[in-house]
Design a protein around this motif. Structure first.
Motif, PDB file in Angstrom:
ATOM      1  N   ALA A   1       0.877  -1.180   0.000  1.00  0.00           N
ATOM      2  CA  ALA A   1       0.000   0.000   0.000  1.00  0.00           C
ATOM      3  C   ALA A   1       0.905   1.217   0.000  1.00  0.00           C
ATOM      4  O   ALA A   1       1.678   1.427   0.933  1.00  0.00           O
ATOM      5  N   MET A   2       0.831   1.995  -1.079  1.00  0.00           N
ATOM      6  CA  MET A   2       1.763   3.103  -1.262  1.00  0.00           C
ATOM      7  C   MET A   2       0.958   4.364  -1.598  1.00  0.00           C
ATOM      8  O   MET A   2      -0.106   4.267  -2.228  1.00  0.00           O
ATOM      9  N   ARG A   3       1.448   5.518  -1.159  1.00  0.00           N
ATOM     10  CA  ARG A   3       0.808   6.785  -1.553  1.00  0.00           C
ATOM     11  C   ARG A   3       0.745   6.822  -3.074  1.00  0.00           C
ATOM     12  O   ARG A   3       1.748   6.600  -3.747  1.00  0.00           O
ATOM     13  N   ASP A   4      -0.453   7.126  -3.581  1.00  0.00           N
ATOM     14  CA  ASP A   4      -0.664   7.025  -5.029  1.00  0.00           C
ATOM     15  C   ASP A   4      -0.273   8.326  -5.738  1.00  0.00           C
ATOM     16  O   ASP A   4      -1.086   8.943  -6.442  1.00  0.00           O
ATOM     17  N   ALA A   5       0.976   8.726  -5.541  1.00  0.00           N
ATOM     18  CA  ALA A   5       1.472   9.953  -6.176  1.00  0.00           C
ATOM     19  C   ALA A   5       2.979   9.801  -6.317  1.00  0.00           C
ATOM     20  O   ALA A   5       3.681   9.573  -5.323  1.00  0.00           O
ATOM     21  N   CYS A   6       3.471   9.910  -7.533  1.00  0.00           N
ATOM     22  CA  CYS A   6       4.912   9.781  -7.758  1.00  0.00           C
ATOM     23  C   CYS A   6       5.645  10.894  -7.016  1.00  0.00           C
ATOM     24  O   CYS A   6       5.237  12.057  -7.099  1.00  0.00           O
ATOM     25  N   PRO A   7       6.708  10.572  -6.277  1.00  0.00           N
ATOM     26  CA  PRO A   7       7.425  11.618  -5.548  1.00  0.00           C
ATOM     27  C   PRO A   7       8.079  12.650  -6.475  1.00  0.00           C
ATOM     28  O   PRO A   7       8.512  13.692  -6.007  1.00  0.00           O
ATOM     29  N   HIS A   8       8.103  12.366  -7.778  1.00  0.00           N
ATOM     30  CA  HIS A   8       8.676  13.309  -8.731  1.00  0.00           C
ATOM     31  C   HIS A   8       7.657  14.405  -9.073  1.00  0.00           C
ATOM     32  O   HIS A   8       7.740  15.505  -8.554  1.00  0.00           O
ATOM     33  N   ARG A   9       6.641  14.070  -9.878  1.00  0.00           N
ATOM     34  CA  ARG A   9       5.684  15.113 -10.314  1.00  0.00           C
ATOM     35  C   ARG A   9       4.238  14.759  -9.937  1.00  0.00           C
ATOM     36  O   ARG A   9       3.297  15.289 -10.520  1.00  0.00           O
ATOM     37  N   LEU A  10       4.072  13.837  -8.996  1.00  0.00           N
ATOM     38  CA  LEU A  10       2.773  13.491  -8.404  1.00  0.00           C
ATOM     39  C   LEU A  10       1.783  12.756  -9.306  1.00  0.00           C
ATOM     40  O   LEU A  10       0.630  12.551  -8.913  1.00  0.00           O
ATOM     41  N   LEU A  11       2.199  12.342 -10.489  1.00  0.00           N
ATOM     42  CA  LEU A  11       1.253  11.542 -11.269  1.00  0.00           C
ATOM     43  C   LEU A  11       0.873  10.308 -10.429  1.00  0.00           C
ATOM     44  O   LEU A  11       1.721   9.727  -9.752  1.00  0.00           O
ATOM     45  N   PRO A  12      -0.413   9.910 -10.453  1.00  0.00           N
ATOM     46  CA  PRO A  12      -0.783   8.693  -9.717  1.00  0.00           C
ATOM     47  C   PRO A  12       0.089   7.516 -10.162  1.00  0.00           C
ATOM     48  O   PRO A  12       0.160   7.204 -11.357  1.00  0.00           O
ATOM     49  N   LEU A  13       0.723   6.877  -9.209  1.00  0.00           N
ATOM     50  CA  LEU A  13       1.563   5.717  -9.529  1.00  0.00           C
ATOM     51  C   LEU A  13       0.732   4.569 -10.085  1.00  0.00           C
ATOM     52  O   LEU A  13       1.240   3.751 -10.862  1.00  0.00           O
ATOM     53  N   SER A  14      -0.551   4.545  -9.703  1.00  0.00           N
ATOM     54  CA  SER A  14      -1.410   3.450 -10.170  1.00  0.00           C
ATOM     55  C   SER A  14      -1.602   3.492 -11.690  1.00  0.00           C
ATOM     56  O   SER A  14      -2.100   2.530 -12.266  1.00  0.00           O
ATOM     57  N   MET A  15      -1.208   4.592 -12.335  1.00  0.00           N
ATOM     58  CA  MET A  15      -1.251   4.662 -13.807  1.00  0.00           C
ATOM     59  C   MET A  15       0.022   4.074 -14.419  1.00  0.00           C
ATOM     60  O   MET A  15       0.140   3.997 -15.647  1.00  0.00           O
ATOM     61  N   GLY A  16       0.967   3.669 -13.584  1.00  0.00           N
ATOM     62  CA  GLY A  16       2.280   3.277 -14.060  1.00  0.00           C
ATOM     63  C   GLY A  16       2.393   1.845 -14.556  1.00  0.00           C
ATOM     64  O   GLY A  16       1.392   1.143 -14.732  1.00  0.00           O
ATOM     65  N   TYR A  17       3.639   1.434 -14.785  1.00  0.00           N
ATOM     66  CA  TYR A  17       3.937   0.105 -15.311  1.00  0.00           C
ATOM     67  C   TYR A  17       4.619  -0.720 -14.230  1.00  0.00           C
ATOM     68  O   TYR A  17       5.597  -0.277 -13.631  1.00  0.00           O
ATOM     69  N   LYS A  18       4.127  -1.934 -14.006  1.00  0.00           N
ATOM     70  CA  LYS A  18       4.769  -2.836 -13.060  1.00  0.00           C
ATOM     71  C   LYS A  18       6.019  -3.444 -13.695  1.00  0.00           C
ATOM     72  O   LYS A  18       5.999  -3.847 -14.864  1.00  0.00           O
ATOM     73  N   GLU A  19       7.121  -3.504 -12.921  1.00  0.00           N
ATOM     74  CA  GLU A  19       8.326  -4.228 -13.350  1.00  0.00           C
ATOM     75  C   GLU A  19       8.728  -5.101 -12.175  1.00  0.00           C
ATOM     76  O   GLU A  19       9.289  -4.592 -11.206  1.00  0.00           O
ATOM     77  N   GLY A  20       8.426  -6.395 -12.231  1.00  0.00           N
ATOM     78  CA  GLY A  20       8.622  -7.253 -11.076  1.00  0.00           C
ATOM     79  C   GLY A  20       7.765  -6.718  -9.939  1.00  0.00           C
ATOM     80  O   GLY A  20       6.586  -6.437 -10.132  1.00  0.00           O
ATOM     81  N   ASP A  21       8.393  -6.485  -8.779  1.00  0.00           N
ATOM     82  CA  ASP A  21       7.624  -5.946  -7.651  1.00  0.00           C
ATOM     83  C   ASP A  21       7.690  -4.426  -7.594  1.00  0.00           C
ATOM     84  O   ASP A  21       7.130  -3.811  -6.682  1.00  0.00           O
ATOM     85  N   SER A  22       8.394  -3.840  -8.544  1.00  0.00           N
ATOM     86  CA  SER A  22       8.544  -2.383  -8.552  1.00  0.00           C
ATOM     87  C   SER A  22       7.503  -1.753  -9.465  1.00  0.00           C
ATOM     88  O   SER A  22       6.837  -2.433 -10.248  1.00  0.00           O
ATOM     89  N   ILE A  23       7.375  -0.437  -9.361  1.00  0.00           N
ATOM     90  CA  ILE A  23       6.415   0.294 -10.193  1.00  0.00           C
ATOM     91  C   ILE A  23       7.154   1.449 -10.880  1.00  0.00           C
ATOM     92  O   ILE A  23       7.918   2.171 -10.234  1.00  0.00           O
ATOM     93  N   ARG A  24       6.964   1.547 -12.196  1.00  0.00           N
ATOM     94  CA  ARG A  24       7.604   2.626 -12.936  1.00  0.00           C
ATOM     95  C   ARG A  24       6.545   3.671 -13.299  1.00  0.00           C
ATOM     96  O   ARG A  24       5.507   3.342 -13.863  1.00  0.00           O
ATOM     97  N   CYS A  25       6.810   4.924 -12.971  1.00  0.00           N
ATOM     98  CA  CYS A  25       5.836   5.990 -13.207  1.00  0.00           C
ATOM     99  C   CYS A  25       5.618   6.164 -14.709  1.00  0.00           C
ATOM    100  O   CYS A  25       6.564   6.157 -15.494  1.00  0.00           O
ATOM    101  N   ARG A  26       4.380   6.355 -15.087  1.00  0.00           N
ATOM    102  CA  ARG A  26       4.001   6.497 -16.478  1.00  0.00           C
ATOM    103  C   ARG A  26       4.478   7.812 -17.071  1.00  0.00           C
ATOM    104  O   ARG A  26       4.462   7.984 -18.291  1.00  0.00           O
ATOM    105  N   TYR A  27       4.854   8.780 -16.214  1.00  0.00           N
ATOM    106  CA  TYR A  27       5.178  10.085 -16.766  1.00  0.00           C
ATOM    107  C   TYR A  27       6.643  10.160 -17.214  1.00  0.00           C
ATOM    108  O   TYR A  27       6.947  10.218 -18.409  1.00  0.00           O
ATOM    109  N   HIS A  28       7.569  10.089 -16.244  1.00  0.00           N
ATOM    110  CA  HIS A  28       8.987  10.208 -16.613  1.00  0.00           C
ATOM    111  C   HIS A  28       9.790   8.959 -16.310  1.00  0.00           C
ATOM    112  O   HIS A  28      11.009   8.950 -16.415  1.00  0.00           O
TER     113      HIS A  28
END
Lengths: 343, 343, 343
Positions: free
Chosen positions: C43-70
């Motif tokens: 359970a993670m805050r749903d905002a990228c620490p970079h530019r706040l795009l919701p992380l839930s819009m991102g791409y899963k890589e293994g157990d990590s999450i890559r932000c869809r923006y940058h």
């Protein structure tokens, strides 16, 4: 206000404004736009000085506009010409505010701030949009976000890799170093990719194979535009990041006009110096560009909602954000110079 | 508040209220209306005194209403008659607020202010709506605007020329001078058009050709109604602007009830003293009147949005607005007399 | 805040969370939930620490999450693993907030308050949802109301008579006396119906005729759940209100999680100790329960709107409300103990 008040902003494409009025809110002010018989453009406060009905709902009579409610007739100078009771004397004070307008580089520019300061020389120099040997076309999108988020987006093309993964994203771009420079009120972010294989789009544009030098130069232009100089030249042409007119060249044109503090008029397009008479290419490219910008709209609106939903969190700047950090500094400085706080 | 608190307002057409409750917000207060077995109307605060569920969602039991949530039973006097646990003693304090009601001139009038001051003699005199020899029918529209903008609209019929250009607009009306008079709390705007050719509608109503005297008298009636006395009489009948019962006569009836500060219940209709048994005429006229008022709704809602979008601009009054300026003065004075500020 | 900060809240059904992230706002905070390869939940805050795009819009890589923006890559511990420019050193401060999570009793529980206080022993004891010999299933509804209105609703089953008149409402229930008891942070509302004819549902469940003892025990469990112990036992089994494991027994499970001060995630279901392998029964019951809860949603949202529209009126407590009055006292006390005011 989050924008610079005393600057020219794009209000519309030249193709959007005709004899029939259109309504558009620019920098928080409702504006009506229409062309006179001589094709010059009128920008007037979109509220009848009588009972405030939007004038854009009214009836054109020659170059004048008659309010749809009680029939007050206003000239193109904003002054009343006829009262609802036709025999009544027209008071001098009855007038709608007029905004300075310039039509240049295929856009209609308006000045919402102090009209005494509306110097046409301050219109940003979008030269590729109107220079001989170039062609230019594009479209319009409405985005429910702060206009500065769009500037952030465009001053950092690394986002292409992820936001436009299915369309124009390329990992190669991330691997080239960028260089950021501030010149006066302009910010440049430059990428120089010497001696590479051209990607298909540029190879086709160049109509020849073989290694090329490739460039991407994002330029922030106050108050709120970004021009992106892109292209390739055969290695033997000896192009440099500063001088590269030999090959095929284009400018991605992006003019962002604040509608309100949380919504933006986005005017986008592509100017190019190749195949300039190929109308089919122009149309196909515009359609593709529109599709790519739709991907940006999704991300930008989600970002704005997330900013609103996470008031305790701040935007961070990384090295990829050098360009946008500088652009925002210039915006803040110019707002401060006007006495605003530019929150 | 922008309205006079201690006055009667139309809450509904007589035809809208039956045994099954309806919900309507009047002057900012949620009200439930229904008829008892004896057909008298109950107006009760539309919130159960237990957990505030709208009572209008409940079940009728005789003249009482049982709340849909926990079954609290309230009599038509608003007092609790049975608790959710039937054996529990009913506390005297458990009651819903009751509003004074009068049914008159085909409308249900309610009094939202101090009930001690609810004098039925203060119900506005809509006599053409209930007098022998007259017939009356009409409809209801919801408008997203301040009710005073509707009064402005109706006290100045010059707007017909432009707003109703395609329907009832006539340039002749603008050419006749108007005369404005305040009598007590009433404002009259009069137009007298002597010896003219009758327009088709009135010629057909009169069933004869030949020159007529024509009148239009807009009357503002506090707190928020406008009655418009219209008609024609053959010149030989010797009608005057003050006495004109000889020809064919109608009253456009307009009762505007504030729902909130920015929304209005609009009850409109036509009373007439000719062809009073012709139900087909009544229905056709009502349909046409509804269509004309739709044109007003479009303009009024656009005006309200423009007022909101241009906070720096003020409404201006010209000579055509004499009637509405006076009507607003009376509203302000009556609000001030209640201790309000009537912004 | 209207809720207790330092407690576990249900964020999702176990079946809702998989490898692909979902977004859900819990106690006002946007949260992203997903499972790692080992099936544990992040359970993670749903905002990228970079530019706040919701992380839930991102791409899963293994157990990590890559932000869809940058393309910022965050590990399952919320810490950045790779910058948008891959060669850039990752600053330690770049991390997204992680929330303590427990998966238990078929729910994913998160702790939004101070993580240092996130003791798994504080997860409410929903034992019938996971005990051997029992089965449990249910669904989810979003309700546009304060979560405490749902607690009020469930702690007083007398509402069934009216809200669920067409479905499960029964007058008999109102006629049995209730008994309310507070034990620590729990509130119990008990109904004991000895020696009655079983209603059809329970007779079928018991698979035998003859008189039964029947019970209904609503239990409020802090911070915001209600468990309802229901069932019947043959009279000869000698069941009591305190010990009744002999017959057929179920628990209506209700977990209400504040989304905001005026909206609620409602997780509901039924645990039972009979026919536990009958998947058809489970599915039919869940469908029926969903239908009944839709009736509650209508009433609860209307109640919230009425509370908002009637700011001068207060909720009253009658004897049927003993349970909810006590539950609200406990909520207020626990909020006050945290230093909040629990308006």
């Amino acid at each position: 206000m989050t924008w610079i008040a005393n600057r020219w902003y794009v209000a519309a494409w030249d193709s959007e404004v005709d004899r029939k009025p259109i309504a558009r809110t620019i920098c928080g002010e409702p504006v009506m736009l229409y062309r006179k018989l001589d094709r010059s453009v009128v920008a007037m406060r979109d509220a009848c000085p009588h009972r405030l009905l939007p004038l854009s709902m009214g009836y054109k009579e020659g170059d004048s506009i008659r309010c749809r409610y009680h029939g007050l007739l206003l000239g193109a100078d904003g002054c009343a010409e006829e009262m609802p009771v036709k025999s009544e004397r027209v008071p001098r004070a009855v007038r709608a505010q007029l905004y300075p307008v310039v039509e240049r580089h295929r856009f209609i520019w308006v000045w919402i701030g102090d009209p005494a300061r509306a110097n046409p020389d301050l219109v940003p120099d979008f030269w590729p949009c109107s220079a001989p040997g170039w062609t230019f076309d594009g479209g319009y999108s409405h985005i429910a976000c702060d206009y500065r988020l769009v500037i952030d987006n465009l001053m950092d093309l690394s986002h292409e890799t992820y936001v436009h993964q299915g369309s124009i994203g390329q990992h190669e771009i991330l691997e080239s170093p960028i260089e950021t420079e501030v010149r006066g009120e302009d910010v440049f972010v430059r990428r120089w990719m010497p001696g590479i294989e051209p990607p298909p789009f540029w190879r086709d544009a160049l109509r020849s194979a073989g290694p090329v030098d490739r460039w991407q130069v994002c330029q922030f232009v106050a108050p709120s535009s970004v021009l992106i100089d892109v292209g390739v030249a055969p290695v033997e042409a000896g192009a440099t990041i500063d001088a590269h007119d030999a090959g095929v060249r284009g400018f991605v044109i992006d003019a962002m006009t604040p509608e309100s503090e949380i919504s933006t008029h986005y005017f986008w397009g592509m100017a190019r110096n190749f195949d300039i008479d190929d109308a089919g290419f122009t149309a196909r490219f515009k359609a593709q560009q529109g599709h790519v910008f739709d991907e940006d709209v999704d991300v930008l609106e989600a970002q704005q909602r997330s900013i609103d939903a996470n008031p305790g969190l701040k935007l961070r700047g990384f090295s990829v954000d050098q360009g946008s950090v500088r652009a925002r500094q210039i915006i803040r400085k110019l707002i401060a110079a006007e006495g605003g706080d530019g929150i």
